[in-house]
Scaffold this motif. Structure first.
Motif, PDB file in Angstrom:
ATOM      1  N   HIS A 268       0.845  -1.183   0.000  1.00  0.00           N
ATOM      2  CA  HIS A 268       0.000   0.000   0.000  1.00  0.00           C
ATOM      3  C   HIS A 268       0.887   1.241   0.000  1.00  0.00           C
ATOM      4  CE1 HIS A 268       0.807   0.091   4.385  1.00  0.00           C
ATOM      5  NE2 HIS A 268       0.641   1.393   4.244  1.00  0.00           N
ATOM      6  N   LEU A 269       0.342   2.336  -0.529  1.00  0.00           N
ATOM      7  CA  LEU A 269       1.082   3.581  -0.589  1.00  0.00           C
ATOM      8  C   LEU A 269       0.091   4.739  -0.639  1.00  0.00           C
ATOM      9  CD1 LEU A 269       4.180   4.432  -2.724  1.00  0.00           C
ATOM     10  CD2 LEU A 269       2.258   5.993  -2.660  1.00  0.00           C
ATOM     11  N   THR A 270       0.282   5.701   0.240  1.00  0.00           N
ATOM     12  CA  THR A 270      -0.483   6.941   0.204  1.00  0.00           C
ATOM     13  C   THR A 270       0.477   8.108   0.383  1.00  0.00           C
ATOM     14  OG1 THR A 270      -0.921   6.858   2.595  1.00  0.00           O
ATOM     15  CG2 THR A 270      -2.583   5.887   1.132  1.00  0.00           C
ATOM     16  N   ILE A 271       0.099   9.265  -0.172  1.00  0.00           N
ATOM     17  CA  ILE A 271       0.932  10.459  -0.061  1.00  0.00           C
ATOM     18  C   ILE A 271       0.032  11.664   0.161  1.00  0.00           C
ATOM     19  CG2 ILE A 271       1.002  10.656  -2.594  1.00  0.00           C
ATOM     20  CD1 ILE A 271       3.752  12.019  -2.245  1.00  0.00           C
TER      21      ILE A 271
ATOM     22  N   SER B 264       3.227   7.266   3.191  1.00  0.00           N
ATOM     23  CA  SER B 264       2.950   6.122   4.058  1.00  0.00           C
ATOM     24  C   SER B 264       2.911   4.873   3.193  1.00  0.00           C
ATOM     25  CB  SER B 264       1.607   6.314   4.786  1.00  0.00           C
ATOM     26  OG  SER B 264       1.285   5.160   5.539  1.00  0.00           O
ATOM     27  N   SER B 265       3.773   3.898   3.499  1.00  0.00           N
ATOM     28  CA  SER B 265       3.851   2.691   2.667  1.00  0.00           C
ATOM     29  C   SER B 265       4.486   1.548   3.446  1.00  0.00           C
ATOM     30  CB  SER B 265       4.671   2.987   1.396  1.00  0.00           C
ATOM     31  OG  SER B 265       4.710   1.854   0.547  1.00  0.00           O
ATOM     32  N   ASN B 266       4.305   0.341   2.934  1.00  0.00           N
ATOM     33  CA  ASN B 266       4.968  -0.829   3.494  1.00  0.00           C
ATOM     34  C   ASN B 266       5.900  -1.470   2.476  1.00  0.00           C
ATOM     35  OD1 ASN B 266       3.067  -1.812   1.730  1.00  0.00           O
ATOM     36  ND2 ASN B 266       2.349  -3.460   3.072  1.00  0.00           N
ATOM     37  N   ALA B 267       6.315  -0.676   1.478  1.00  0.00           N
ATOM     38  CA  ALA B 267       7.146  -1.206   0.403  1.00  0.00           C
ATOM     39  C   ALA B 267       8.159  -0.156  -0.042  1.00  0.00           C
ATOM     40  CB  ALA B 267       6.275  -1.629  -0.776  1.00  0.00           C
ATOM     41  N   THR B 268       9.029  -0.554  -0.954  1.00  0.00           N
ATOM     42  CA  THR B 268       9.966   0.378  -1.571  1.00  0.00           C
ATOM     43  C   THR B 268       9.268   1.095  -2.715  1.00  0.00           C
ATOM     44  OG1 THR B 268      11.889  -0.952  -0.966  1.00  0.00           O
ATOM     45  CG2 THR B 268      12.162   0.582  -2.794  1.00  0.00           C
ATOM     46  N   TRP B 269       9.354   2.408  -2.751  1.00  0.00           N
ATOM     47  CA  TRP B 269       8.655   3.203  -3.752  1.00  0.00           C
ATOM     48  C   TRP B 269       9.627   4.111  -4.502  1.00  0.00           C
ATOM     49  CZ3 TRP B 269       9.512   8.219  -2.247  1.00  0.00           C
ATOM     50  CH2 TRP B 269       9.707   8.441  -0.879  1.00  0.00           C
ATOM     51  N   THR B 270       9.204   4.506  -5.682  1.00  0.00           N
ATOM     52  CA  THR B 270       9.982   5.440  -6.492  1.00  0.00           C
ATOM     53  C   THR B 270       9.103   6.629  -6.846  1.00  0.00           C
ATOM     54  OG1 THR B 270       9.375   4.266  -8.521  1.00  0.00           O
ATOM     55  CG2 THR B 270      11.450   3.650  -7.475  1.00  0.00           C
ATOM     56  N   ALA B 271       9.732   7.777  -7.026  1.00  0.00           N
ATOM     57  CA  ALA B 271       9.011   9.007  -7.347  1.00  0.00           C
ATOM     58  C   ALA B 271       9.598   9.627  -8.609  1.00  0.00           C
ATOM     59  CB  ALA B 271       9.101   9.993  -6.190  1.00  0.00           C
ATOM     60  N   THR B 272       8.737  10.178  -9.446  1.00  0.00           N
ATOM     61  CA  THR B 272       9.169  10.828 -10.678  1.00  0.00           C
ATOM     62  C   THR B 272       8.381  12.111 -10.877  1.00  0.00           C
ATOM     63  OG1 THR B 272       7.585   9.521 -11.971  1.00  0.00           O
ATOM     64  CG2 THR B 272       9.847   8.681 -11.833  1.00  0.00           C
TER      65      THR B 272
ATOM     66  N   VAL C 166       0.419  13.349  -7.198  1.00  0.00           N
ATOM     67  CA  VAL C 166       0.140  14.611  -6.517  1.00  0.00           C
ATOM     68  C   VAL C 166       0.668  15.741  -7.395  1.00  0.00           C
ATOM     69  CG1 VAL C 166       0.135  13.627  -4.204  1.00  0.00           C
ATOM     70  CG2 VAL C 166       2.286  14.439  -5.198  1.00  0.00           C
ATOM     71  N   THR C 167       0.298  16.956  -7.056  1.00  0.00           N
ATOM     72  CA  THR C 167       0.703  18.093  -7.869  1.00  0.00           C
ATOM     73  C   THR C 167       1.405  19.155  -7.032  1.00  0.00           C
ATOM     74  OG1 THR C 167      -1.510  19.047  -7.599  1.00  0.00           O
ATOM     75  CG2 THR C 167      -1.095  17.773  -9.604  1.00  0.00           C
TER      76      THR C 167
END
Length: 199
Positions: free
Chosen positions: A53-56, A75-83, A130-131
C-alpha cells in the motif's frame, strides 16, 4: 472394546508473513472416563500474500514564483519510487516504507502559473499522483540608465532593459529614433541626428 477415535482437526493459523498448520488429535471416551490429549504439529508455509500500500499527502501544494522545496508525507509498506513530469521540478527518487518525498523547484520567471505532476510507484504500478502548483512571477520592467547625455554629433547610445515581458519603445522627438520593441532582457538602441543648433 476399542474406543471410537474421530479424525484429527486440522487448524490453519494465519500470520502477516505466512501461516502455520496445526493438528489436534483427540481420542474418544472409554468406560465413562474422558481423555483429552492434544498434540500440535507446526509446519512453515509462506503462501500468505502481503499486499503493498502507498499513500501520499497532501494532494497539492501551492508555492510562490521563487525557487524552493516542499515536503510530501509518504505512508507505505514497500519500496517506492518518485518521478516528476517536468524539468523545473525534481523529486526524491526513491524511499522505503514511511518517509518524506522532497520536491525541489526552480524559480518561475514567466507570468503564467504552472503545475508539476509527481507520481509514486511500487514496481511497475503507479499508486498515486500529486501536484505542485507554482505561481507566476510579478511583471517588471527596468531601464538603465534613465538619462544619457550625448554630444552634438550624430550617433547612438544603448539603454539596458530588464523585464519578464514583451516591451515596446518609442521616442517623442523626430531627431531621435529607438529600437521599436524587444522581449525579456535586452537593449534599446537610441539613434540621434546631429544637433546643428548647438552653442
Amino acid at each position: 472394546q476399542k474406543p471410537f477415535t474421530p479424525p484429527g482437526a486440522r487448524i490453519k493459523i494465519a500470520a502477516h508473513g505466512g501461516h502455520q498448520r496445526a493438528e489436534v488429535q483427540r481420542p474418544g471416551r472409554r468406560r465413562g472416563k474422558a481423555a483429552a490429549i492434544a498434540r500440535y504439529r507446526l509446519h512453515g508455509n509462506s503462501r500468505c500474500k502481503i499486499f503493498a500500500h502507498l499513500t501520499i499527502t497532501p494532494g497539492n501544494i501551492n508555492v510562490p514564483a521563487t525557487a524552493g522545496e516542499v515536503n510530501y508525507s509518504v505512508s507505505s509498506n514497500a519500496t517506492w519510487t518518485a518521478t516528476s513530469n517536468i524539468f523545473w521540478c525534481n523529486v526524491t527518487p526513491s524511499g522505503t516504507g514511511n518517509g518524506t518525498m522532497i520536491a525541489t523547484y526552480e524559480a518561475n520567471t514567466t507570468l503564467d502559473q504552472r503545475t508539476a505532476y509527481l507520481a509514486l510507484s511500487i514496481g511497475n504500478t503507479q499508486y498515486a499522483v500529486v501536484t505542485l502548483t507554482q505561481a507566476g512571477a510579478s511583471p517588471f520592467l527596468t531601464v538603465d540608465p534613465h538619462v544619457q547625455s550625448v554630444g552634438p554629433a550624430a550617433g547612438n547610445t544603448v539603454f539596458n532593459v530588464s523585464s519578464n515581458l514583451d516591451w515596446t519603445a518609442s521616442s517623442n522627438a523626430s531627431w531621435c529614433t529607438v529600437t521599436p520593441a524587444g522581449s525579456s532582457n535586452g537593449t534599446a538602441v537610441a539613434t540621434f541626428t546631429e544637433n546643428t543648433f548647438a552653442a
